[in-house]
Design a protein around this motif. Structure first.
Motif, PDB file in Angstrom:
ATOM      1  N   GLY D  93      38.806   6.563  97.457  1.00 23.96           N
ATOM      2  CA  GLY D  93      39.897   6.806  96.425  1.00 23.96           C
ATOM      3  C   GLY D  93      40.044   4.718  96.362  1.00 23.96           C
ATOM      4  N   ASP D  94      39.089   4.327  97.103  1.00 24.23           N
ATOM      5  CA  ASP D  94      39.252   2.942  97.247  1.00 24.23           C
ATOM      6  C   ASP D  94      38.011   2.032  96.997  1.00 24.23           C
ATOM      7  N   ARG D  96      33.886   1.563  95.213  1.00 21.79           N
ATOM      8  CA  ARG D  96      33.118   1.136  93.854  1.00 21.79           C
ATOM      9  C   ARG D  96      32.825   2.396  93.033  1.00 21.79           C
ATOM     10  N   TYR D  97      32.698   3.732  93.755  1.00 30.12           N
ATOM     11  CA  TYR D  97      32.266   4.833  93.848  1.00 30.12           C
ATOM     12  C   TYR D  97      33.449   5.115  92.511  1.00 30.12           C
ATOM     13  N   CYS D  98      34.391   5.665  93.914  1.00 29.11           N
ATOM     14  CA  CYS D  98      36.381   5.924  93.999  1.00 29.11           C
ATOM     15  C   CYS D  98      36.565   5.006  92.669  1.00 29.11           C
ATOM     16  N   GLN D  99      36.247   4.206  92.192  1.00 23.14           N
ATOM     17  CA  GLN D  99      37.333   2.972  92.033  1.00 23.14           C
ATOM     18  C   GLN D  99      36.420   2.894  90.034  1.00 23.14           C
ATOM     19  N   ALA D 100      35.514   4.141  90.395  1.00 25.93           N
ATOM     20  CA  ALA D 100      34.230   3.980  89.070  1.00 25.93           C
ATOM     21  C   ALA D 100      34.422   5.809  88.602  1.00 25.93           C
ATOM     22  N   GLY D 101      35.729   5.864  88.986  1.00 20.73           N
ATOM     23  CA  GLY D 101      35.501   7.775  88.535  1.00 20.73           C
ATOM     24  C   GLY D 101      34.501   8.805  89.612  1.00 20.73           C
ATOM     25  N   MET D 102      33.955   7.830  89.717  1.00 23.08           N
ATOM     26  CA  MET D 102      32.638   9.223  90.770  1.00 23.08           C
ATOM     27  C   MET D 102      33.553   9.333  92.103  1.00 23.08           C
ATOM     28  N   GLN D 103      34.158  10.073  92.612  1.00 27.43           N
ATOM     29  CA  GLN D 103      34.428  10.326  93.558  1.00 27.43           C
ATOM     30  C   GLN D 103      33.961  10.885  94.484  1.00 27.43           C
ATOM     31  N   GLN D 105      30.558  10.671  94.744  1.00 28.84           N
ATOM     32  CA  GLN D 105      29.677   9.549  95.171  1.00 28.84           C
ATOM     33  C   GLN D 105      30.614   8.839  96.552  1.00 28.84           C
ATOM     34  N   CYS D 106      31.601   9.161  96.854  1.00 29.77           N
ATOM     35  CA  CYS D 106      32.498   8.262  97.711  1.00 29.77           C
ATOM     36  C   CYS D 106      31.682   7.677  99.005  1.00 29.77           C
TER      37      CYS D 106
END
Lengths: 345, 345, 345, 345
Positions: D93-94, D96-103, D105-106
């Motif tokens: 959730g934190d 850069r991929y989570c914050q870009a809506g690409m969870q 790829q977390c």
């Protein structure tokens, strides 16, 4: 008038041909400049590429500009004496791809200087060319050399469109021949933030830097350069693969961020890809081929000074020295773009 | 330290406040420059806009830059003395929009100097600001005035992204205040070919032309300018509507080509649209609001010299002359961007 | 053979005309079914709409199907006796929009039964029609009534494409006449998860529910229905606005989530929009107009049973009762789609 | 409570473990059904795949559903006894991929039953699982077997989104294991018009046909099937490559139309591609990996009857017969999806 005709590998001849008169909707053009492209070099050095082989003599050339000599019936958008860049793209307009706005995929394309159909499509390296007026982009204010760069520029503008939004992106360019350097110019023009370029030649990398690359790597010396961009699943949003070399493509994949876009511009044979990485990082590999409207866009951007191709033209030789020019153009250690001067004989 | 506090329409006060110390992950910043934005002016001139009204005193300001004065625990990406542009955007990171990458639509946004929630979100027009390190874009090489332009630049970079592909496009910009002129810079940076700008003021249109507009029209004199672009269903691919004026939007619609994109940037009240034309030409009207990552993109583009905002900064006044600055900023006939110098007191 | 000709508002006549023979590339069709569309009703009830007015007698109709009666020279894709749906869309193929794949925006469109150019484009409500073979979609396996629904279905397929990705989306449909109900069928076919529909008529809302709407609201009784979808900046990803009513559009905006897409299908006059909400939530309002390839897609989807339009055909009357049919079609409290049977006289 | 633990290739054990209690925001679930996935089989048959190798014992499984047994503090969106599908995707959730809506790829993903980090992420094949409430999709109305299909369904919904607009498209699916057949269901749900499927097994092709494929080819017998789709530069708009076999991918390329999209779903090692064709036809090869929100979308679509996965569940065995189930699941000539019944011991 003289034409440059390829008969077989290393058999390039300057021949006399008769100039045609322009029909309705056509113009007659005194060709001024003609740039030698990689596909011209393939015909010259190898007689073709892949399954595309010369089967009859063919006039080469598809990067040309010239001055309007005569107007055919009904042409009022151009004037005699005007410098024009001539698009070599001649789609049929009627097939399903033309009707879908994908003219570069036309089923009946008649692209100058192409051995793909038989009889071959004769090219534009000739002193007098008759073309459709709609192929001609008025190039007032440009040199004829710049105008002849409209074709490879269009290839790269098309590729840039295929790459998707560019504003603020990090871009990698592998291979810094004319297509690679033009890709740098186009990516910058389209708003790329960071541009990194790689090649094996300091000559071309110097060109890349002058064209706007922030960082360049000579992979002969810096073979691990991509490692610095590979942490946290990678760095680059976009890759323009302009080398056609498998090592360049495969080597760049760890440096691509998830969802990154790879535009393949360099024509090549089979390539082996690390599909696990492509799948797991959801990379997008997109082919890009030729162009259509981008030809006219490119001329306009050059006219406004928004893209400057002049530094790429490293050599200009008279038509009579065509063979020398083809040899020179084949040497990437000292030549970026070699052009022929069709007026100077 | 001093802050600029709005109490009610035309009641702007310079007040003493106590500077805070930076907590973990925070930095203390000596604010250098602060730009006055249209929303600051709405609070100053009208006490709010639409249903957004001042209900308690509020520090104004969200376009600021300054020098790092102290680092909180765990901050190692910045150094004391470094110039930073401070993003006023403080999304929560957890709501469904943040988790979808739409941080500018955060349900719990704490944007500096905004009266939208109550208690209001206090602003950044203060001599000492404590911010999260992640809000700070290192701005080495820029003037503090340029760095303070990062915020409105980010608004326009976001709008440019919303507009879709820009390379080779024809762009119309209606309204040439700071947002309109920055939209011109961004459209050009993103590869627009033709840019036409309209306004009612020769002062702003001159700025627009210097920023790269190919053609400008003062609609006071040239009310039929759009007619020249309206043949064959219209001409422009993209409209950045930056005036908030219904006449500008409605007047531009006949000049938009089928499928054209209208980005609405100017906040406004209700507007009446000719829906028959919108539907029949399949126009796309897209709102654009604030920004997120574009703040950092903008600083980088300025640092590389790819976008030059300096000509827009027409006035810089010391903090003590804040009221004069707000009056000046309200006068579009002579002011593009007015900034306050927080160091000069 | 008989045609249905509109002379002026409420002056609809059945007239004898001479059947033409098919030329090269054409087919002669015995029209079987013809659906009455909203624009036919505008001509019938009001003599036109907006600035589009009848200036000479015009055969109405553009939703038709029939059986091939004779093949012109060179037509080998159809056979005599075959049921075909006939696309009323006749773009020129040559203008810049056709060449860009936007045939529905053709500058020289000759769409059946349209008073927009003068002389008017005569329509297809006639017992014998000569059309180009490329307009004809083989409709084997469908009833002629279904085949005649291909046209409004294509309108809605085109709108669904304009709406963007639909898989898993929450969709609101305002206005449940034939276009609204077909939009429900298309949204479901394209993968919408939740579909909510609103109208002022229980008759049409019942149709909407049967077509797949999960929830329907009669806004006469449930004027606050949208409030339940407006928390946290809104709920719906997509709105198909099919009513042409400003109240429907404005009322739906609070229920749209940030970044949501509004497709405007219902032709209407001027509409007043709450631009503050459009801008702050970054909504996208997109016009949608007619169709092109979607006509053939729709026939195929019907043939495979993937879209079932039969329940929408509520009335079928013989050609001789055309006036009754037009009156009936004007009554939305009991009629969804009224069709004419051209074979039954 | 019992868990299914892999120790090494072919060393699968049923072990007793202690059930945990749910903490705040968590729920305790009595697992009902668990589907065996290809990656589970890789661990079972080979101890891993590529560079991903077992280094310690690991509970397998990530396709599970069950009934809520206890609610942790603050959980009010679920109720005890309710059937839930449990998403194995646990992004941080934190990053850069989570914050870009690409969870999906977390950078810190903790996906159930994955040996990629060390210590390994323990899986969900256990009788009692404690999960975060946000991982749980209420599955009222479904069987537990259907609910356990939500995970592979989500993989295919995500791939369908990656493929872009599907309405009216021609789709080819190569490889008809569970992922291939679910891709057929998803493509149809998203509006595909024509679906062609290939495999080497009549058993799976029969499943593909029942799932909606219009045409199927057993490439053992019909090795030239693609030739029929290769005229005029190709036919298919979209390819879902679900086999991971180079021959399938390379063989399909001549049948792809210019601009076609290839979604690579089958994880595989290196693959050799005909790059000349990819480039010249401007194909797009896109990796697709896991999913995020699509998990919840899939459950909803199943609940509404819009996607029916029941026919894919060919075998259900009690937990105690896990080894038999894994052997059975490895045999593609008779097994589509094998599930374990965790309640039946």
């Amino acid at each position: 008038m003289k034409s440059i005709v390829i008969h077989a590998a290393k058999d390039l001849r300057i021949e006399n041909q008769t100039a045609a008169a322009p029909g309705p909707g056509e113009v007659q053009i005194n060709i001024a400049s003609g740039g030698i492209c990689g596909s011209d070099l393939h015909y010259y050095n190898h007689g073709g590429f892949g399954t595309v082989r010369l089967r009859e003599p063919m006039v080469l050339g598809h990067e040309v500009s010239g001055h309007v000599a005569a107007l055919g019936e009904g042409v009022d958008s151009l004037r005699v004496g005007q410098l024009v860049a001539v698009s070599p793209s001649r789609p049929c307009g009627d097939c399903r791809y033309c009707q879908a706005g994908m003219q570069n995929q036309c089923l009946n394309m008649r692209f100058y200087g192409s051995a793909m159909p038989f009889p071959h499509i004769q090219g534009a390296f000739r002193q007098v060319l008759v073309a459709n007026a709609v192929q001609c982009a008025p190039a007032d204010g440009l040199t004829s050399g710049e105008a002849a760069m409209a074709e490879p520029l269009a290839v790269c503008l098309h590729a840039t469109r295929n790459a998707g939004p560019m504003l603020g992106k990090s871009v990698l360019v592998t291979g810094c021949g004319p297509i690679g350097v033009l890709a740098i110019l186009c990516a910058r023009r389209a708003g790329a933030d960071q541009i990194v370029a790689t090649d094996l030649s300091d000559f071309t990398l110097n060109m890349a830097r002058n064209a706007g690359a922030d960082t360049v790597f000579n992979m002969s010396d810096a073979s691990d350069a991509m490692a610095g961009f590979s942490a946290d699943k990678g760095h680059f949003d976009v890759l323009f693969e302009c080398s056609g070399a498998q090592a360049a493509l495969a080597g760049a994949i760890p440096a691509m961020r998830p969802g990154g876009v790879i535009v393949q511009l360099g024509l090549s044979g089979d390539m082996t890809l690390p599909m696990m990485a492509v799948t797991a990082k959801e990379l997008q590999l997109r082919g890009s081929f030729r162009f259509h409207q981008e030809f006219f866009t490119g001329v306009s951007l050059m006219q406004k000074g928004l893209i400057d191709v002049k530094p790429l033209i490293t050599h200009t030789l008279p038509l009579t020295e065509a063979v020398t020019a083809f040899e020179l153009a084949s040497d990437r250690s000292q030549t970026m773009k070699a052009q022929l001067d069709f007026a100077q004989t």
